[in-house]
Design a protein around this motif. Sequence first.
Motif, mmCIF file in Angstrom:
data_model
loop_
_atom_site.group_PDB
_atom_site.id
_atom_site.type_symbol
_atom_site.label_atom_id
_atom_site.label_comp_id
_atom_site.label_asym_id
_atom_site.label_seq_id
_atom_site.Cartn_x
_atom_site.Cartn_y
_atom_site.Cartn_z
ATOM 1 N N SER A 267 -1.268 -6.888 -5.227
ATOM 2 C CA SER A 267 -1.195 -6.070 -6.449
ATOM 3 C C SER A 267 -2.553 -6.003 -7.122
ATOM 4 N N GLU B 250 0.838 -1.201 0.000
ATOM 5 C CA GLU B 250 0.000 0.000 0.000
ATOM 6 C C GLU B 250 0.876 1.256 0.000
ATOM 7 N N TYR C 172 2.079 1.805 -3.472
ATOM 8 C CA TYR C 172 1.037 2.385 -4.327
ATOM 9 C C TYR C 172 0.935 3.901 -4.090
ATOM 10 N N LYS C 173 0.929 4.311 -2.825
ATOM 11 C CA LYS C 173 0.845 5.738 -2.517
ATOM 12 C C LYS C 173 2.041 6.501 -3.070
ATOM 13 N N SER C 174 3.203 5.869 -3.012
ATOM 14 C CA SER C 174 4.407 6.503 -3.541
ATOM 15 C C SER C 174 4.323 6.681 -5.049
ATOM 16 N N LEU C 175 3.729 5.679 -5.739
ATOM 17 C CA LEU C 175 3.631 5.734 -7.199
ATOM 18 C C LEU C 175 2.668 6.825 -7.671
ATOM 19 N N VAL C 176 1.589 7.049 -6.925
ATOM 20 C CA VAL C 176 0.590 8.029 -7.344
ATOM 21 C C VAL C 176 0.891 9.434 -6.829
ATOM 22 N N SER C 177 1.978 9.565 -6.017
ATOM 23 C CA SER C 177 2.360 10.884 -5.508
ATOM 24 C C SER C 177 3.088 11.669 -6.597
ATOM 25 N N LEU D 38 -2.726 -2.931 -9.564
ATOM 26 C CA LEU D 38 -1.430 -2.910 -10.224
ATOM 27 C C LEU D 38 -1.296 -4.093 -11.178
ATOM 28 N N LYS E 98 9.724 5.397 -8.693
ATOM 29 C CA LYS E 98 9.124 4.203 -9.297
ATOM 30 C C LYS E 98 10.089 3.035 -9.367
ATOM 31 N N GLY F 18 6.362 10.326 -7.751
ATOM 32 C CA GLY F 18 6.317 8.912 -8.117
ATOM 33 C C GLY F 18 7.228 8.551 -9.268
#
Length: 809
Positions: A563, A153, A156-161, A568, A168, A164
Amino acid sequence: MHKWLFKIYQRVQAQKTIAFLVFLLMIILFAVGASQLNFQEDVQQLIPKTEASARLQRILKTVEFTDKIIVDISTEKEGKEDSLVSYAESLLTKLQQSPDSIYIEKVQGNVQDREVTQTYDFILENLPLFLAEDDYQLIDQRLVKDTVNARLEGVYKSLVSPSGFLTKKFVLNDPLQLSSLGLTKLKSLELQTGFRIYDNFLVSEDGKNLLLLITPNQAYADASSQAKFADFLYNTIDQLNQKHQVNASIFGSLLYNVANANQIKQDILFTVGIAILILLGILIFFYRKIYIPLVLFLPTLVGGVFALAVIYILNGEVSLISLGIGAILLGISLDYSLHILTHYRNQPNVKSLYKTITQPVLISCFTTAIAFFCLLFLNTEALADLGLFAGLSVIGSALVALLIIPHLYQKKEAISPRKTFLDRIGAYPFSENKILVGSLFLAFLVGLFFMHKVEFNKDLSQLNYQPKQLVEAEKQLQSLEQGETKTLYLASYGNTLNDALLTNQMLYKQLQKAKENGAITSFSSIGGVVLSTQEQQERIEKWKNFWSVAKRKKLVQQIKEASDSLGLKPTAFQGFENLLVKDFKTLNLQDYQQVSNLFIDDFIQQSSEENLVTITSSIKVPEKIAADVIEKFNEEEGVLAIDRKAMNESFLGSLKNNFNELLWYSFIAVFIILIISFRDLKLTLLTLIPIAITWVLALLIMYVFGIQFNVLNIIISTFIFGLGVDYSVFITSGLKYELNHKNKVLSSYKTSILLSVITTLLGMGVMIFAKHPALKSIASVSLIGIICAVLVSFTLQPFLFRLMYRKRN
C-alpha cells in the motif's frame, strides 16, 4: 318383495300429503348430511397404499414442484442481445404495472445490481461458510508475496479507472478476491448450462435466446384465476411481438391446464349439449309426457345425495376425484327409472308392474352395487370412496325409483301405448338370426387369443390436449438443451431441518463426483450453500485454524508495504484486516432467506403437519441411464429420487393391477348375489356368461382398432361392466318370466334396455366427436362396451337360454 312394495304404494295413495312430507323431510336430512362432508382434493389418493407408497406420499406432500412459466424471447440472428433485453424490459414493465400482476409471485432471470451487491456482501460477511477444503490451497497460493503485490496493483488500477467509484467497496474489502471462491458455490444452484449474464439478463451463449421464469401466485391457483392469468400473458406477449423485432413464446404446465380445461368445456358444451336436447326429445316422444325427464332423474339425484349423507356418517370426508368419476357412473342408476317407466307403460296396472319389475331391478341393483363395493378391498383411498359412493347411489336410486315412479307417472289405462320404432326393434328376434349368432361366437373365439394383447398406456401426456403454440414452444426450449437429457429430482428429507441439511450435504458431494465422472450432465443443489449447523461450525473452526496469528500478521504487513509503495492510505484495507479477525457465527434458515438471489424457498420445504423437512435438488442425466441413476440414489438413506413421469407410470401400473383384481372380485360377488336371487345355477351362469363374452369382444375390438387402456377409460370400464350386468339380469328375468308365465314380456325388457343404450350413447358416446384426447378415449371405450353388451344380451343370451331349457320350451 313385490307384494310389500304394492302395499306401500296403496298406503301412499291413501295418505299422499303425509307421504310427501315424509319424503321431503328425508331429502332435507340427506342434503344436510351431505353438506357437512369434507372434500379431499389430493390426487395422491389414487396411489395404492403400501409401505413404500406411504413413505413416498409423506415426502411428496412436503415437496413442492413449483411449475414455472418460461418466457423464451428469441431471434434467428446473432448480435441481437440488446433487442432481447429491450423486449424483456418492456415485458417486465407491463407485468409490474398491470392489475393482473396479483397472479405473479415473482419473476426470475433479471439480476438487479442491488441483488448482486446483497449477495456479495452476504458471502463476504460469512466467507468461511462458503469455503471448502480445496479452497484453502488456493488461498495459500494467493498469500505468496509476489501474488499479493500483483493483486494490490490490480486493486490500484481498478480504483483509478472510470468505474473505480463502483468497485471501490469490493476491492478494498477483499483485495485478494477470496469472496470469488465463495461465489463459485452459487453456480451449483444453476441447473441450466449454456447461458450467461448480459445486461443483467440470462442470455444463451449464442445470444439468440433470453429466458425469464414466472412463478404463479399460489393464492390464485383456482381454475378461474389461472384462466385469467393465461389470457393476460398471451395478450401481453402478442402485443409485444407486434412491436418488437424479436418474438417471445411462453410455456408451462399452468398453460397446459388452462388449455385443457377450455377444450373440455367447449367439447362438453358442444357434444353433451346437443345430446341432452336429442335425449329429452326422444324421452318425451316415447313416453308422451313433457315432465318425464324430471321423473327419470329425480331418483338418481336423491340416490346421490343419500350416498353422500351415508359417507358423511361413516367417514366424514370424501375424495373429490371419486365424486367426479362417480358422477359419470351414476348413469347406471338412471337405467332403473327407464326400466320401471317402460314396463309401467306396457302393464295394465301397478300391481302387475311390481310383479314383473321388482325382482330384476333389485337383483340388478344389488349385483351392480356389490361390484362397486369390491373397490373397498383395494388399497386406494380414492377408489374406495368411489366404490362406496357409486354402490350406495345405485341402491338409493333403485329403491327411490321403485317407490315414487308409479306415483309420478300417471298412465291412461284406457289407451294402449302406441308402438314406436324402439318397440319394433325390441320385438325383433335377434337370437334367431343365425348369421349374427355365428359371427358373435366366432368373434368370441378369436377374441380369446387377442384379449390379452390390449396394452395399458401409462403416459398421462397423451391424455392432454396439446395446442400447437405450446408444442412449438416446448420444441424450441428443448433445442436449447445439450443432448437428449432428462430432469430428475432428488429429495433429501429428515424430521428436522438440520437432519435434512446433513443428508443433503452428503448428496451434494455425490453429485459433484457424479458430474466429474460424467454420470450426470448438470445439477442444481443448495448443498454447497446452505449448511447444517455442524458443518458451519467445522468450517468456522477451519478458518480460525488456517489464519494463525503469524500468518495473519505476515499478510497484513505485506499489504501495508504494498500500500505504501502504491501511495495508498495505511487504513485502506482495514475492512479486510477486520475480516481476518472476525468472530464468525453460524447462520439459520432465515438468514439465508433474506438473500433474494439464493431462492431458498425453491429448494427447502417444511411441513409441520407431516413433521418433515425436504430439500430438493435437480439433476440432468442422459435419457438412456435415467433409470439406473434413480435406482442408485434411491439406495441412499434419507434420499428419494423422483422421475415425475416414471413415478406416474408406476402408480398407474399399480392401478391397472388393482382393476385386474377388481374384475375377479366383482365376478365372484355377482355370482354369489345371482345364485342367492335366482336359486338356479343355470340362470346364474346364463347371466354371467354374456358379461364375460361382452368383455372378450370389447377387448378384441380395442385390439383391432389399436385402442389402449388408460387411467380414465379403465375406470369407465367399471361403468360398462355395470351396464353389462344390468342388461344380462333384465334379459334373464324376462326369459324366466316368459317361461314360467307363458306371457310374452321380453320385448318390453329389451325396449327398456334400448332406451338405456340410447341415453348412455348420447351421454358418453357422443364425446367421440370431441377434440380432447381424454374425452375421446372415454367415448371410444363406452361405445365399444355398450354396443357389445346390448348385442350379446339380445342375441346370444336368448340363444343360450333356449339351449339350456329346450325341453321346457
